[in-house]
Write an enzyme that holds these catalytic residues in place. Structure first.
Site, mmCIF file in Angstrom:
data_model
loop_
_atom_site.group_PDB
_atom_site.id
_atom_site.type_symbol
_atom_site.label_atom_id
_atom_site.label_comp_id
_atom_site.label_asym_id
_atom_site.label_seq_id
_atom_site.Cartn_x
_atom_site.Cartn_y
_atom_site.Cartn_z
ATOM 1 N N ASP A 26 0.854 -1.182 0.000
ATOM 2 C CA ASP A 26 0.000 0.000 0.000
ATOM 3 C C ASP A 26 0.892 1.235 0.000
ATOM 4 O O ASP A 26 1.785 1.361 0.842
ATOM 5 C CB ASP A 26 -0.894 0.005 1.243
ATOM 6 N N ASP A 46 -3.006 4.675 -2.250
ATOM 7 C CA ASP A 46 -4.058 5.285 -1.436
ATOM 8 C C ASP A 46 -4.374 6.699 -1.924
ATOM 9 O O ASP A 46 -3.469 7.495 -2.169
ATOM 10 C CB ASP A 46 -3.580 5.320 0.022
ATOM 11 N N GLU A 70 -6.327 4.299 -5.952
ATOM 12 C CA GLU A 70 -7.621 4.555 -5.308
ATOM 13 C C GLU A 70 -8.129 5.901 -5.806
ATOM 14 O O GLU A 70 -7.512 6.938 -5.567
ATOM 15 C CB GLU A 70 -7.471 4.571 -3.788
ATOM 16 N N HIS A 119 -11.216 -2.443 3.122
ATOM 17 C CA HIS A 119 -11.122 -2.080 4.536
ATOM 18 C C HIS A 119 -11.925 -0.841 4.884
ATOM 19 O O HIS A 119 -12.048 -0.508 6.074
ATOM 20 C CB HIS A 119 -9.657 -1.849 4.905
ATOM 21 N N ASP A 120 -12.476 -0.130 3.903
ATOM 22 C CA ASP A 120 -13.204 1.115 4.145
ATOM 23 C C ASP A 120 -14.709 0.991 3.956
ATOM 24 O O ASP A 120 -15.428 1.983 4.116
ATOM 25 C CB ASP A 120 -12.694 2.214 3.205
#
Length: 557
Positions: free
Chosen positions: A100, A201, A258, A331-332
């Site tokens: 990440d 990210d 992302e 995860h969000d």
């Protein structure tokens, strides 16, 4: 798409949230050695690529997305030697590892920021975004994505710094070429260590509109929506082309960005086959449908007609021009079974399998989030103290503390859309804490781990796990799935998602029922009388006239 086919196009990517995957030392926190213990499980599932959420050194204000040292491992997760051992074992299994990349912001405990705030003249001052007060107040009205203002006051230097997320996550100043070079050097360091790429990210947020105008007030937020001015900013493609030239093009990597604020038009700019930037983008249109008066904080059901429009538009507008990423969970976001299927034990497994058919028979690289392959559900927490997510606590304080909604309403919203739904411990077996830890877990496990767990499912041929395994095996052997065109059918049907894939005369019809009622299946110009069943989620033969509750079928025409 010239030349050889890129390896990441046919790969099954599995996201690991390390804090919640497997604890190896009894401290209640998942770690790198815990992941090593479970590599055989991932191999059996058919995983090709592991995407590892951040494991860098961090004070953990936002569960590792606030990084204080990009080239060190968080002590709770282990050591760099543990990471090296993990990487070696992953590669020995023929699997790849993607890290990440979090470079929109750092932790406020990063040495760069510690220097930056010392004085206005410090050499690191311009590594971050500092602004003078405006009319005695903040530089503009932007809201933090975790609620509250996006600016924090520094008493020592009498200026504000920008933090689009937590105040402990100051935004880096990408306008500064020294910042960019330090980041490229760090990425190269990881590349030379042998990793296989980056998930990036909030990568669309690196370039800000230099005038920093006020944002629109909406969603009951007292602060303005700055997203139009910090997402897809004026220099973002310049920055990413530079990143590609200096780092990405040097390695045989998978890169996925992302994409906050990214639609199909923007995705083609970031990840078009000739863009010279990234391989793929994540978009969030399909998981952010049907907002309420308070944005994502609601209990609204998903409108299937809207869902079909979004997913179909991405399939059709990227066809031949860019590559799709296919995901239900990360995860969000909440668990897919709870959001799009059914938590009812009667239908839970069926709906989990149906959702897999619906999404993963489309064109693109499939992503699975840990526990999704078991049909894990949203957490059943009853009290605010059970939650660990900074966003949940800050929005609760604003909305309940501010008298906008009641405690009961807010807890309903959190259960429906809160990020901790995806962060409960992985459910390995029916022993204490689901086999995740011998200690006290950092966040409480979901109480249904005794009925939903990997051990039980791996021992049962009709389980969600075995269905995922079968589906992805079939997917890898199918040219029509990998390469075929996509056509949506019955676009206005409120309960059925039906589409067709075609490749060199071979056709598959995918039909999925998103309701708990039998639905008649009539597709103009198509007949299933002579069709062969390619895949289905019921144990008994499907009807050709309609679909049973949460049934998913794939027909060879």
């Amino acid at each position: 798409m010239k030349g050889r086919r890129e390896w990441w196009k046919d790969s099954l990517v599995y996201q690991i949230y390390p804090r919640s995957f497997q604890d190896s030392n009894g401290d209640g926190i998942g770690d790198l050695n815990g992941i090593r213990q479970r590599l055989g499980y991932l191999k059996e599932l058919g995983v090709d690529v592991i995407w590892l959420s951040p494991v860098y050194q961090s004070p953990n204000d936002d569960n590792g997305y606030d990084i204080s040292d990009y080239q060190a491992i968080m002590a709770e997760f282990g050591t760099m030697e543990d990471f090296d051992a993990l990487l070696l074992e992953v590669h020995e299994l023929g699997t790849k590892l993607v890290m990440d990349l979090v470079v929109n912001h750092t932790s406020d405990e990063h040495p760069w920021f510690q220097e930056s705030k010392k004085s206005r003249e410090n050499p690191y001052r311009d590594y971050y975004i500092w602004k003078e007060p405006r009319e005695g107040g903040m530089p503009n009205n932007w809201a933090s994505r975790f609620r509250g203002p996006a600016w924090a006051w520094d008493e020592q230097t009498k200026m504000y710094y920008l933090h689009i997320f937590s105040r402990k996550q100051p935004d880096l100043n990408w306008e500064n070429p020294k910042v960019r070079q330090r980041i490229y050097d760090m990425m190269t360091w990881w590349g030379e260590k042998g990793i296989d790429g980056f998930r990036m990210d909030v990568i669309s947020m690196l370039s800000k509109e230099p005038s920093y105008p006020d944002g629109e007030l909406k969603d009951g937020n007292p602060y303005g929506d700055g997203q139009p001015f910090y997402a897809n900013g004026p220099r973002i493609h310049e920055f990413l082309k530079e990143m590609n030239q200096k780092v990405l093009s040097r390695f045989d990597w998978m890169t996925v960005g992302e994409g906050v604020g990214v639609g199909t038009k923007e995705a083609l700019e970031y990840a078009g086959f000739d863009s010279g930037e990234l391989n793929m983008m994540f978009h969030f249109e399909h998981v952010e449908l049907c907002p309420g008066p308070y944005g994502k904080w609601n209990e609204n059901p998903v409108d299937l007609v809207q869902l079909k429009e979004v997913l179909s538009r991405w399939q059709q507008e990227l066809e031949g021009r860019a590559w799709n990423s296919l995901f239900w969970e990360n995860h969000d976001y909440p668990r897919a079974v709870s959001r799009f299927g059914s938590e009812d034990p009667k239908y839970r497994d069926l709906s989990a399998k149906m959702l897999a058919i619906c999404l993963y028979l489309m064109k693109g690289t499939p992503y699975v989030y840990q526990g999704q392959e078991l049909g894990m559900t949203n957490c059943d927490f009853k009290e605010l103290k059970d939650f660990r997510d900074i966003e949940i606590h800050q929005v609760y304080e604003e909305m309940v503390g501010g008298g906008k909604v009641s405690h009961e309403e807010m807890m309903g919203y959190i259960h429906h859309t809160g990020r901790d739904n995806a962060r409960t411990p992985m459910q390995w077996d029916d022993s204490a804490h689901g086999g995740f830890t011998e200690g006290t877990p950092w966040i409480r496990e979901n109480s249904n781990y005794k009925s939903i767990n990997a051990k039980e499912q791996m021992g049962r041929e009709d389980s969600v796990f075995r269905f995922y395994q079968k589906l992805f095996g079939m997917r890898k052997d199918s040219q029509v799935i990998q390469e075929g065109t996509y056509r949506l059918l019955l676009s206005e049907h409120p309960g059925l998602f039906v589409y067709e894939r075609e490749w060199e005369g071979e056709r598959l019809l995918v039909a999925c029922n998103f309701t708990d009622q039998w639905q008649e299946l009539r597709v103009p110009g198509r007949t299933l009388k002579e069709a062969g069943l390619w895949l289905g989620n019921y144990e008994t033969e499907p009807e050709r006239a309609g679909l049973r509750p949460y049934e998913g079928t794939v027909w060879a025409l």
